[in-house]
Write a protein that holds these residues in place. Structure first.
Motif, PDB file in Angstrom:
ATOM      1  N   ARG A   1      -3.192  -3.019  -3.659  1.00 38.68           N
ATOM      2  CA  ARG A   1      -5.161  -2.968  -3.501  1.00 38.68           C
ATOM      3  C   ARG A   1      -4.991  -1.282  -2.569  1.00 38.68           C
ATOM      4  O   ARG A   1      -4.673  -1.569  -1.654  1.00 38.68           O
ATOM      5  CB  ARG A   1      -5.273  -4.083  -2.524  1.00 38.68           C
TER       6      ARG A   1
ATOM      7  N   ILE B   1      -6.972   0.813  -0.926  1.00 37.56           N
ATOM      8  CA  ILE B   1      -8.665   0.449   0.257  1.00 37.56           C
ATOM      9  C   ILE B   1      -8.069   1.892   1.265  1.00 37.56           C
ATOM     10  O   ILE B   1      -7.707   1.845   2.493  1.00 37.56           O
ATOM     11  CB  ILE B   1      -8.322  -0.904   0.712  1.00 37.56           C
TER      12      ILE B   1
ATOM     13  N   VAL C   1      -7.309   0.973   5.019  1.00 33.71           N
ATOM     14  CA  VAL C   1      -7.193   0.029   5.340  1.00 33.71           C
ATOM     15  C   VAL C   1      -6.255  -0.421   6.814  1.00 33.71           C
ATOM     16  O   VAL C   1      -6.646  -1.081   7.332  1.00 33.71           O
ATOM     17  CB  VAL C   1      -7.103  -1.134   4.622  1.00 33.71           C
TER      18      VAL C   1
ATOM     19  N   THR D   1      -8.250  -0.872   9.631  1.00 34.65           N
ATOM     20  CA  THR D   1      -9.866  -2.366   9.407  1.00 34.65           C
ATOM     21  C   THR D   1      -9.310  -3.398  10.636  1.00 34.65           C
ATOM     22  O   THR D   1      -8.742  -3.376  10.973  1.00 34.65           O
ATOM     23  CB  THR D   1      -9.147  -2.191   8.147  1.00 34.65           C
TER      24      THR D   1
ATOM     25  N   ASP E   1      -3.189   3.450   3.322  1.00 35.43           N
ATOM     26  CA  ASP E   1      -4.263   3.028   2.714  1.00 35.43           C
ATOM     27  C   ASP E   1      -4.003   1.907   1.502  1.00 35.43           C
ATOM     28  O   ASP E   1      -4.818   2.469   0.568  1.00 35.43           O
ATOM     29  CB  ASP E   1      -4.309   4.219   1.874  1.00 35.43           C
TER      30      ASP E   1
END
Length: 109
Positions: free
Chosen positions: A22, A24, A27, A30, A66
């Motif tokens: 995935r 992102i 991330v 986050t 990422d």
């Protein structure tokens, strides 16, 4: 009726293991509470799908730079795609895992 149930069990495809990437951006930076929100949405979708008789389960996820990499067990790649759509997530790449090599490289001194 019991014959039909036995027949379904015999025909049931075994679980395949998948690696899902995935993508992102950012991330890994986050906050954990935001990651928890995403995980709860994912689990909600998984529960709904299993209640519909769909055979899918998530084993574990790894956050790296990422992307988030997830390991799933499911009877088809289509279920992985459906889960991503239902949970509002992304499935940038889905790879069926063809084998597992288990390592034990720890030593006791």
């Amino acid at each position: 009726k019991s014959y039909c149930n036995i027949y379904k069990i015999i025909l049931r495809k075994k679980y395949e293991k998948f690696l899902i990437k995935r993508e992102i951006p950012g991330v890994s930076k986050t906050p954990s509470n935001d990651l928890d929100k995403g995980a709860k949405e994912s689990e909600k979708a998984l529960i709904e799908m299993r209640e519909e008789g769909k055979e899918i389960q998530q084993e574990q996820s790894y956050v790296l730079n990422d992307a988030i990499y997830c390991i799933y067990n499911a009877t088809s790649e289509d279920l992985i795609k459906e889960h991503a759509e239902r949970s509002g997530g992304v499935a940038s790449e889905i790879i069926e895992i063809s084998g597992i090599i288990k390592h034990n490289t720890s030593t006791i001194s």
